[in-house]
Design a protein around this motif. Structure first.
Motif, PDB file in Angstrom:
ATOM      1  N   TYR A 173     -21.750  12.670  13.715  1.00  0.00           N
ATOM      2  CA  TYR A 173     -20.616  13.013  12.857  1.00  0.00           C
ATOM      3  C   TYR A 173     -19.287  12.710  13.529  1.00  0.00           C
ATOM      4  CZ  TYR A 173     -23.422  15.167   9.194  1.00  0.00           C
ATOM      5  OH  TYR A 173     -24.302  15.373   8.159  1.00  0.00           O
ATOM      6  N   LEU A 174     -19.239  12.835  14.845  1.00  0.00           N
ATOM      7  CA  LEU A 174     -17.987  12.605  15.559  1.00  0.00           C
ATOM      8  C   LEU A 174     -17.677  11.119  15.720  1.00  0.00           C
ATOM      9  CD1 LEU A 174     -15.658  13.954  17.162  1.00  0.00           C
ATOM     10  CD2 LEU A 174     -17.098  13.743  19.205  1.00  0.00           C
ATOM     11  N   ASN A 175     -18.694  10.332  16.111  1.00  0.00           N
ATOM     12  CA  ASN A 175     -18.432   8.951  16.547  1.00  0.00           C
ATOM     13  C   ASN A 175     -18.893   7.865  15.582  1.00  0.00           C
ATOM     14  OD1 ASN A 175     -17.408   9.838  19.105  1.00  0.00           O
ATOM     15  ND2 ASN A 175     -19.518  10.198  19.765  1.00  0.00           N
ATOM     16  N   TRP A 176     -19.869   8.153  14.748  1.00  0.00           N
ATOM     17  CA  TRP A 176     -20.475   7.100  13.935  1.00  0.00           C
ATOM     18  C   TRP A 176     -20.269   7.271  12.431  1.00  0.00           C
ATOM     19  CZ3 TRP A 176     -22.742   2.751  16.009  1.00  0.00           C
ATOM     20  CH2 TRP A 176     -22.994   2.785  17.386  1.00  0.00           C
ATOM     21  N   ALA A 177     -20.294   8.496  11.963  1.00  0.00           N
ATOM     22  CA  ALA A 177     -20.205   8.738  10.514  1.00  0.00           C
ATOM     23  C   ALA A 177     -18.986   8.088   9.862  1.00  0.00           C
ATOM     24  CB  ALA A 177     -20.233  10.237  10.236  1.00  0.00           C
ATOM     25  N   PRO A 178     -17.812   8.086  10.531  1.00  0.00           N
ATOM     26  CA  PRO A 178     -16.650   7.443   9.895  1.00  0.00           C
ATOM     27  C   PRO A 178     -16.845   5.953   9.626  1.00  0.00           C
ATOM     28  CG  PRO A 178     -15.937   8.900  11.672  1.00  0.00           C
ATOM     29  CD  PRO A 178     -17.426   8.787  11.790  1.00  0.00           C
ATOM     30  N   ARG A 179     -17.832   5.345  10.277  1.00  0.00           N
ATOM     31  CA  ARG A 179     -18.071   3.903  10.082  1.00  0.00           C
ATOM     32  C   ARG A 179     -19.023   3.615   8.918  1.00  0.00           C
ATOM     33  NH1 ARG A 179     -19.369   2.040  16.328  1.00  0.00           N
ATOM     34  NH2 ARG A 179     -18.324   3.792  17.358  1.00  0.00           N
ATOM     35  N   ASN A 203     -16.996  20.309  15.098  1.00  0.00           N
ATOM     36  CA  ASN A 203     -18.191  20.684  15.849  1.00  0.00           C
ATOM     37  C   ASN A 203     -17.828  21.698  16.920  1.00  0.00           C
ATOM     38  OD1 ASN A 203     -20.054  18.863  14.616  1.00  0.00           O
ATOM     39  ND2 ASN A 203     -19.205  17.192  15.822  1.00  0.00           N
ATOM     40  N   PHE A 204     -18.758  22.588  17.217  1.00  0.00           N
ATOM     41  CA  PHE A 204     -18.579  23.549  18.298  1.00  0.00           C
ATOM     42  C   PHE A 204     -19.848  23.585  19.133  1.00  0.00           C
ATOM     43  CE2 PHE A 204     -19.434  27.888  19.850  1.00  0.00           C
ATOM     44  CZ  PHE A 204     -18.379  28.033  20.738  1.00  0.00           C
ATOM     45  N   TYR A 205     -19.693  23.672  20.482  1.00  0.00           N
ATOM     46  CA  TYR A 205     -20.840  23.769  21.381  1.00  0.00           C
ATOM     47  C   TYR A 205     -20.515  24.726  22.513  1.00  0.00           C
ATOM     48  CZ  TYR A 205     -24.227  22.527  24.999  1.00  0.00           C
ATOM     49  OH  TYR A 205     -25.187  22.585  25.970  1.00  0.00           O
ATOM     50  N   ASP A 206     -21.414  25.669  22.764  1.00  0.00           N
ATOM     51  CA  ASP A 206     -21.273  26.633  23.845  1.00  0.00           C
ATOM     52  C   ASP A 206     -22.291  26.292  24.934  1.00  0.00           C
ATOM     53  OD1 ASP A 206     -21.433  28.858  25.552  1.00  0.00           O
ATOM     54  OD2 ASP A 206     -20.875  30.254  23.975  1.00  0.00           O
ATOM     55  N   GLU A 207     -21.822  25.750  26.063  1.00  0.00           N
ATOM     56  CA  GLU A 207     -22.729  25.341  27.139  1.00  0.00           C
ATOM     57  C   GLU A 207     -23.543  26.513  27.680  1.00  0.00           C
ATOM     58  OE1 GLU A 207     -21.083  23.108  30.316  1.00  0.00           O
ATOM     59  OE2 GLU A 207     -19.965  21.741  29.015  1.00  0.00           O
TER      60      GLU A 207
END
Length: 333
Positions: A83-89, A102-106
């Motif tokens: 969704y971050l890097n490819w979907a816009p293409r 997007n959210f990520y908790d390490e």
């Protein structure tokens, strides 16, 4: 961070309410839920895909291992990368949900993907087995999607930040299932089937889980949008096509319609490729290679079924016939 706090911050909302759970994620890894907002004039509903690692895994068919656990964890990471890097293409004809963040908790491994509510956007209908126009819409979507990411002889690490090999059933990640298969030609040929797909000259990005349940439809104009990109990555388009058709049609419907549906996909694929500037010779090369690989792709999925759940309803005489066709192609090569 709780989903409602993230949604409030990300969407600049005044209030956030969890309206309903749309579905639980596979094996208890979280949920997909709808949230309503106030205070944002352009946005009143969002979908949150919330992955939280379970204390105890309950696989519906008893399959669980650390390898499987790591594959699932990686799949949620890859979906966020998609969704971050490819979907816009994505090609304009390959509609997907917009991603709002997007959210990520390490520390906890928790992931949250905030998406457009496709129902609210007009894609509120689902395939029920009786709408052939919807199936054609899915095939058109796949043709546009695959054409938009076509790549001749891509490098080994392509596509970056996605699965190098898309689909959740490919052999590299399904060695446990392969090991319990009954001895026979299909088990022996598994690596050769995979190699045929891996060594294709023309590659694209495949959805990787293109079952008909992962498509949302507009009842007004038969337009379609796709969801669930956990297994998106490199492959050949017919891997998605085989999986889509097997998910949507009964054995008798497949027997009756397979030739027409494949012809439609390849016609649309060629048209999309040329509309995007590729030559007729290039489009023909893609079509001819993928036509040859369709039985191979089908047999590759059938190999997974025969290890994962050999009594599954997908183990049909039709599927066995296409698999035998693929094995015959291997013998001749």
């Amino acid at each position: 961070m709780t989903p409602d706090i993230f949604i409030k911050r990300q969407c600049k909302a005044r209030t956030v309410n969890r309206e309903e759970v749309i579905q639980s994620l596979w094996s208890g890894y979280g949920e997909v839920a709808r949230y309503s907002l106030t205070g944002n004039e352009s946005l009143s509903l969002v979908i949150a895909k919330h992955c939280s690692l379970p204390l105890e895994v309950n696989h519906p068919r008893g399959w669980h291992s650390n390898h499987g656990h790591q594959r699932k964890i990686r799949s949620y990471e890859i979906e966020q990368s998609w969704y971050l890097n490819w979907a816009p293409r994505c090609h304009i004809s390959a509609r997907i949900a917009l991603c709002y963040g997007n959210f990520y908790d390490e520390r906890t491994g928790q992931r949250l993907t905030l998406l457009e509510d496709l129902d609210a956007a007009g894609y509120s209908d689902r395939y029920n087995g009786n709408n052939s126009d919807y199936l054609i819409s899915c095939i058109n979507w796949l043709a546009a999607f695959h054409a938009g990411f076509i790549y001749q002889n891509p490098p080994l690490n392509w596509p970056h930040d996605l699965w190098t090999k898309g689909t959740y059933w490919h052999l590299d990640t399904r060695q446990d299932e392969w090991s319990v298969m009954a001895e026979g030609e299909l088990k022996s040929a598994a690596s050769e089937l995979a190699k045929c797909l891996d060594n294709a000259r023309f590659k694209t990005i495949v959805h990787g889980d293109a079952k008909v349940a992962n498509f949302c439809f507009s009842p007004l104009n038969n337009q379609v949008a796709a969801v669930d990109f956990q297994y998106v990555g490199g492959g050949v388009g017919v891997q998605d096509v085989a999986y889509l058709l097997g998910s949507a049609l009964s054995e008798s419907e497949l027997t009756e319609n397979i030739d027409y549906l494949l012809e439609h996909y390849f016609s649309e694929l060629g048209r999309e490729l040329m509309a995007q500037g590729e030559s007729q010779a290039f489009a023909q090369g893609v079509v001819e290679e993928w036509q040859y690989l369709f039985p191979i792709a089908w047999a590759d999925f059938h190999r997974f079924i025969m290890g994962w759940s050999p009594t599954h309803p997908k183990n049909t005489p039709f599927s066995q016939k296409i698999t035998e066709q693929a094995l015959t192609q291997l013998r001749r090569s």
